[in-house]
Write an enzyme that holds these catalytic residues in place. Structure first.
Site, PDB file in Angstrom:
ATOM      1  N   SER A  82      -5.468   7.478  -3.638  1.00  0.00           N
ATOM      2  CA  SER A  82      -4.502   7.875  -2.620  1.00  0.00           C
ATOM      3  C   SER A  82      -4.643   9.365  -2.310  1.00  0.00           C
ATOM      4  CB  SER A  82      -3.093   7.507  -3.084  1.00  0.00           C
ATOM      5  OG  SER A  82      -2.174   7.555  -2.029  1.00  0.00           O
ATOM      6  N   HIS A  94      -1.975  -1.195  -1.973  1.00  0.00           N
ATOM      7  CA  HIS A  94      -2.346   0.208  -2.169  1.00  0.00           C
ATOM      8  C   HIS A  94      -2.654   0.504  -3.631  1.00  0.00           C
ATOM      9  CE1 HIS A  94      -2.552   4.448  -1.322  1.00  0.00           C
ATOM     10  NE2 HIS A  94      -1.557   4.722  -2.146  1.00  0.00           N
ATOM     11  N   ASP A 109      -3.335  -2.782   2.381  1.00  0.00           N
ATOM     12  CA  ASP A 109      -2.752  -1.514   1.956  1.00  0.00           C
ATOM     13  C   ASP A 109      -1.709  -1.092   2.982  1.00  0.00           C
ATOM     14  OD1 ASP A 109      -2.222   1.209   1.389  1.00  0.00           O
ATOM     15  OD2 ASP A 109      -4.193   1.441   0.463  1.00  0.00           O
TER      16      ASP A 109
END
Length: 254
Positions: A75, A234, A205
């Site tokens: 991320s 995610h 995601d």
């Protein structure tokens, strides 16, 4: 506990697991978490003879004198990896992996028509100011792990762990980081990277949609490989543990 002191006297906590003589793998966590979120991957690779290092990003909870490193970022941490390589080059890094990562850029603008509207990130900021503790429950209960999807197997433990890590993050650091992870454009950084980069991204995601991130980023890398996880959320390192672990190990050994 080990800390590194930066030039401005900030102490950065890090974990250093596994074989000190093994090939190093450096992990960078996502927002608003900390190094704890990599424990499944660190434990797995350390058991295979690798040296696994993970730090708490400034405000969330310099690397050591390492060479031939594989960097891994999830991320916002994936953006940290790409920006590091774009700025400092690859002389000490042999390969990189970014998972559910934010590059090239998240926010919608003329040059990024697939991005998310700025109102999405303004909503994050508003929710933090109104009730951060509740917001930091809403995120893991819902889109982060994909627990809002029909038939999802919900883990209260993961929800509580996310909340705990998030609440350990300083309020200002977490708030300011929203602008950083949403608006930082790493297009040119991606173009500079001359080492193999593996991108792992879930097609479902909901935090960093794949069309504006992985599918754009792969076009900019010189030596990139994209692996899409069908219907993956995610939080691939937390939900698809065995598959992510094996993908990291295979890439390390390739």
């Amino acid at each position: 506990m080990p800390f590194i002191t930066t030039k401005d006297k900030t102490e950065i906590f890090y974990k250093d697991w596994g074989n000190l003589a093994g090939k190093p793998v450096v992990f960078s966590h996502g927002w608003p978490l900390n190094s704890d979120n990599w424990e499944n991957q660190m434990f797995f690779l350390a058991s295979k003879g690798y040296r696994c290092i993970a730090h708490d990003r400034r405000g969330h909870g310099q690397y050591l004198d390492l060479k031939d490193v594989m960097m891994v970022g999830h991320s916002t941490g994936g953006g940290e990896v790409i920006r590091f390589l774009g700025r400092h080059g690859t002389s000490r890094v042999s390969r990189a992996v970014i998972v559910g990562a934010i590059p090239p850029v998240m926010v919608l603008k003329e040059s990024n028509p697939k991005g998310l509207p700025i109102e999405v990130f303004d909503g994050f900021r508003t929710a933090m100011v109104k009730d951060r503790a509740q917001f930091f429950l809403d995120v893991p209960i819902g889109p982060f792990f994909g627990f809002n999807r029909p038939g999802a197997k919900i883990s209260q433990g993961l929800i509580q762990s996310w909340w705990q890590q998030g609440m350990m993050c300083g309020f200002k650091g977490a708030y300011d980081c929203i602008k950083v992870f949403s608006e930082t454009d790493m297009t040119e950084d991606l173009k500079k990277i001359d080492i193999p980069v593996l991108i792992l991204h879930g097609t479902d995601d909901q935090i960093v949609p794949i069309d504006a991130s992985a599918r754009e980023g792969i076009r900019l890398l010189q030596k990139g490989t994209l692996k899409e996880y069908p219907d993956g959320p995610h939080a691939l390192p937390n939900i698809c543990i065995e598959e992510v672990n094996q993908d990291l190990l295979t890439f390390l050994e390739s």
